[in-house]
Design an enzyme around this catalytic site. Sequence first.
Site, PDB file in Angstrom:
ATOM      1  N   HIS A  66      12.160  -9.658  -9.059  1.00  0.00           N
ATOM      2  CA  HIS A  66      11.400  -9.397 -10.110  1.00  0.00           C
ATOM      3  C   HIS A  66      12.235  -7.462 -10.553  1.00  0.00           C
ATOM      4  O   HIS A  66      11.205  -7.180 -10.678  1.00  0.00           O
ATOM      5  CB  HIS A  66       9.921  -9.650 -10.497  1.00  0.00           C
ATOM      6  CG  HIS A  66       8.875  -8.722  -9.564  1.00  0.00           C
ATOM      7  ND1 HIS A  66       9.522  -7.480  -9.081  1.00  0.00           N
ATOM      8  CD2 HIS A  66       7.509  -9.638  -8.440  1.00  0.00           C
ATOM      9  CE1 HIS A  66       7.832  -7.623  -7.808  1.00  0.00           C
ATOM     10  NE2 HIS A  66       7.702  -8.512  -7.822  1.00  0.00           N
ATOM     11  N   HIS A 113      -3.089 -13.477  -0.041  1.00  0.00           N
ATOM     12  CA  HIS A 113      -2.736 -13.054  -1.163  1.00  0.00           C
ATOM     13  C   HIS A 113      -1.983 -14.005  -1.354  1.00  0.00           C
ATOM     14  O   HIS A 113      -1.390 -15.149  -1.616  1.00  0.00           O
ATOM     15  CB  HIS A 113      -0.962 -12.048  -0.744  1.00  0.00           C
ATOM     16  CG  HIS A 113      -0.511 -10.896  -2.208  1.00  0.00           C
ATOM     17  ND1 HIS A 113      -1.597 -11.331  -3.112  1.00  0.00           N
ATOM     18  CD2 HIS A 113       0.708 -10.485  -1.546  1.00  0.00           C
ATOM     19  CE1 HIS A 113      -0.798 -10.738  -4.066  1.00  0.00           C
ATOM     20  NE2 HIS A 113       0.535 -10.134  -2.983  1.00  0.00           N
ATOM     21  N   GLU A 115       0.070 -13.803  -4.629  1.00  0.00           N
ATOM     22  CA  GLU A 115       0.903 -14.099  -5.570  1.00  0.00           C
ATOM     23  C   GLU A 115       2.601 -14.642  -5.071  1.00  0.00           C
ATOM     24  O   GLU A 115       1.748 -15.282  -3.799  1.00  0.00           O
ATOM     25  CB  GLU A 115       2.329 -12.131  -4.793  1.00  0.00           C
ATOM     26  CG  GLU A 115       3.023 -11.932  -5.872  1.00  0.00           C
ATOM     27  CD  GLU A 115       3.870 -10.957  -5.989  1.00  0.00           C
ATOM     28  OE1 GLU A 115       2.674  -9.565  -5.027  1.00  0.00           O
ATOM     29  OE2 GLU A 115       3.955 -10.172  -6.776  1.00  0.00           O
ATOM     30  N   ASP A 124       4.860 -15.500  -3.941  1.00  0.00           N
ATOM     31  CA  ASP A 124       5.692 -15.644  -3.187  1.00  0.00           C
ATOM     32  C   ASP A 124       5.450 -15.668  -1.651  1.00  0.00           C
ATOM     33  O   ASP A 124       5.892 -16.354  -0.533  1.00  0.00           O
ATOM     34  CB  ASP A 124       6.281 -14.801  -2.398  1.00  0.00           C
ATOM     35  CG  ASP A 124       5.841 -12.750  -2.909  1.00  0.00           C
ATOM     36  OD1 ASP A 124       4.921 -12.739  -3.428  1.00  0.00           O
ATOM     37  OD2 ASP A 124       6.258 -12.100  -2.506  1.00  0.00           O
ATOM     38  N   HIS A 131      -1.349  -5.536  -1.494  1.00  0.00           N
ATOM     39  CA  HIS A 131      -1.208  -5.177  -2.479  1.00  0.00           C
ATOM     40  C   HIS A 131      -1.443  -5.600  -4.212  1.00  0.00           C
ATOM     41  O   HIS A 131      -1.160  -5.282  -5.832  1.00  0.00           O
ATOM     42  CB  HIS A 131       0.652  -5.630  -3.198  1.00  0.00           C
ATOM     43  CG  HIS A 131       1.410  -6.222  -4.348  1.00  0.00           C
ATOM     44  ND1 HIS A 131       2.267  -7.313  -4.771  1.00  0.00           N
ATOM     45  CD2 HIS A 131       1.748  -4.977  -5.205  1.00  0.00           C
ATOM     46  CE1 HIS A 131       2.736  -7.103  -5.385  1.00  0.00           C
ATOM     47  NE2 HIS A 131       2.186  -5.759  -5.994  1.00  0.00           N
ATOM     48  N   ASP A 179       1.578  -8.147   2.630  1.00  0.00           N
ATOM     49  CA  ASP A 179       2.511  -7.215   2.154  1.00  0.00           C
ATOM     50  C   ASP A 179       2.603  -6.014   2.970  1.00  0.00           C
ATOM     51  O   ASP A 179       4.372  -5.360   2.983  1.00  0.00           O
ATOM     52  CB  ASP A 179       2.453  -6.962   0.728  1.00  0.00           C
ATOM     53  CG  ASP A 179       3.036  -8.303  -0.240  1.00  0.00           C
ATOM     54  OD1 ASP A 179       3.248  -9.145   0.167  1.00  0.00           O
ATOM     55  OD2 ASP A 179       2.680  -8.191  -1.901  1.00  0.00           O
ATOM     56  N   TYR A 203      10.923  -1.173   0.162  1.00  0.00           N
ATOM     57  CA  TYR A 203       9.662  -2.108  -0.158  1.00  0.00           C
ATOM     58  C   TYR A 203       8.174  -1.428  -0.623  1.00  0.00           C
ATOM     59  O   TYR A 203       7.670  -1.380  -1.447  1.00  0.00           O
ATOM     60  CB  TYR A 203       9.415  -2.847   1.051  1.00  0.00           C
ATOM     61  CG  TYR A 203       8.217  -3.762   0.594  1.00  0.00           C
ATOM     62  CD1 TYR A 203       8.454  -5.086   0.135  1.00  0.00           C
ATOM     63  CD2 TYR A 203       6.928  -3.658   0.832  1.00  0.00           C
ATOM     64  CE1 TYR A 203       8.372  -6.357  -0.356  1.00  0.00           C
ATOM     65  CE2 TYR A 203       6.424  -4.479   0.544  1.00  0.00           C
ATOM     66  CZ  TYR A 203       7.039  -5.792   0.285  1.00  0.00           C
ATOM     67  OH  TYR A 203       5.850  -7.097  -0.810  1.00  0.00           O
ATOM     68  N   HIS A 239       6.354 -10.228   5.061  1.00  0.00           N
ATOM     69  CA  HIS A 239       7.708 -10.196   4.671  1.00  0.00           C
ATOM     70  C   HIS A 239       8.701  -9.437   5.964  1.00  0.00           C
ATOM     71  O   HIS A 239       8.215  -8.433   6.195  1.00  0.00           O
ATOM     72  CB  HIS A 239       8.561  -9.018   3.327  1.00  0.00           C
ATOM     73  CG  HIS A 239       7.452  -9.918   1.813  1.00  0.00           C
ATOM     74  ND1 HIS A 239       8.004 -10.907   1.614  1.00  0.00           N
ATOM     75  CD2 HIS A 239       6.891  -9.557   0.868  1.00  0.00           C
ATOM     76  CE1 HIS A 239       7.848 -11.353   0.314  1.00  0.00           C
ATOM     77  NE2 HIS A 239       6.484 -10.474   0.161  1.00  0.00           N
TER      78      HIS A 239
HETATM   79 FE1  FEO Z   1       2.650  -8.573  -3.193  1.00  0.00          FE
HETATM   80 FE2  FEO Z   1       4.956  -9.911  -1.166  1.00  0.00          FE
HETATM   81  O1  FEO Z   1       4.106 -10.320  -2.900  1.00  0.00           O
END
Ligand code: FEO
Length: 407
Positions: free
Chosen positions: A23, A77, A79, A81, A144, A163, A191, A222
Amino acid sequence: MNTTLRDNIDWVGYVDWTVRDFHGYNTDRGVTYNAYLIRDEKTALVDTVKAPFADRLLQSIAALTDPAEVDYVVCNHAELDHAGGMTRVMEVLPNATLACNKKCEAVLSKHHDSSGWKTHIVATGDTLPLGKRTLRFIETPMVHWPESMFTYIPEEKLLFSMDAFGQHYASSQRFDDEVPLCTVMEEAKTYYANIVMPFGRQVAKVLEEVAKLDIEMIAPSHGVIWRSHAPAIVEAYTNWSTCRPKPKVLVIYDTMWDSTGRMARAIHEGASLPGVAAELIHIRSSSLTRIAAEVLDAAAIAFGSSTLNQGMLPMAGAVLTYLKGLKPVAKAGMAFGSYGWSKGGPEAVDDYMKAMKWEVLREPIRAQYRPTFEVLDECRAAGRLLAEKAREMAADRRAGERLCVDP
Ligand code: FEO
């Protein structure tokens, strides 16, 4: 590839080597979506992956256990991803109960048809015994998203940090001591700057909770797992979350016919004092992602734009709009730029700096059409002013903390 964190705790995520855009975030080194499988008397999956890679995750799980044996899917989380693959995962793991907090359940229900899922709602301090190990949950709102959560295994001194502490870094290695540490730290900083920076106050609170835990290993959602350098990334987060400035000056600019470029180079020349890192950044030769990372620990910033249609050049506006959203604080700044028959560029930059509550050190420096020798001398003097301010801010180690943490 070694994917084993502890005995019967394995990484089952997906390495997305070729993705270059997250994004708007330039992921020059790719991305990983980390998920972890814990096999005990009960079996738990911590997080999933992006939807297109859900079957790859399920293949990794099937290589370790019968999918029917998975008892829990923890969602730290929502989100996409990490939770995009949830529909497919809950379909293929027939006996799994989703473990998540209430806010997470609400978000998941918007993205997925969760009506048939068994769900176990958890909150901070709740535990889920698996056998020899226990999952303990710590809600981390806004690090996040509002529903974000950590999962901790006290018996293994292992924190699944979602995250937080992550990096967009594709690698065939899974651990921090298997890859160059400087690269991992650079990606962790990038990041933090691009994803986590707006939530510095919340990060500071989360770090207080982390300090109470006995942690040997941090497994983010990640990048690589912090096995040998966990204290280093926690210390880095402490510095970043309190916006601790370095003696560093950025001269960021965009230019039409190089008048603003000449001014930028003169400011940079003035700012290049001993003990000060002065960096010159031409916006269209850089990226939003890289600029945000450089801004994170800079003390002072000169930002310049030529005037176009009584305002800034479009890419200068894009950078400032992006920065305003990221809320970098504890910065000193000044605007500069050229104009022709109507003013507007440096004035618009000055407005942005004031809106971000930066300490604006002086009125914008302006040059009509072409900077004169006098204007360039003024730019060099302004560069020295920024460098001296940067030294002073870096020496005052509490400067950032006051601005970041106080209400
Ligand atoms: Fe807030 Fe890796 O997603």
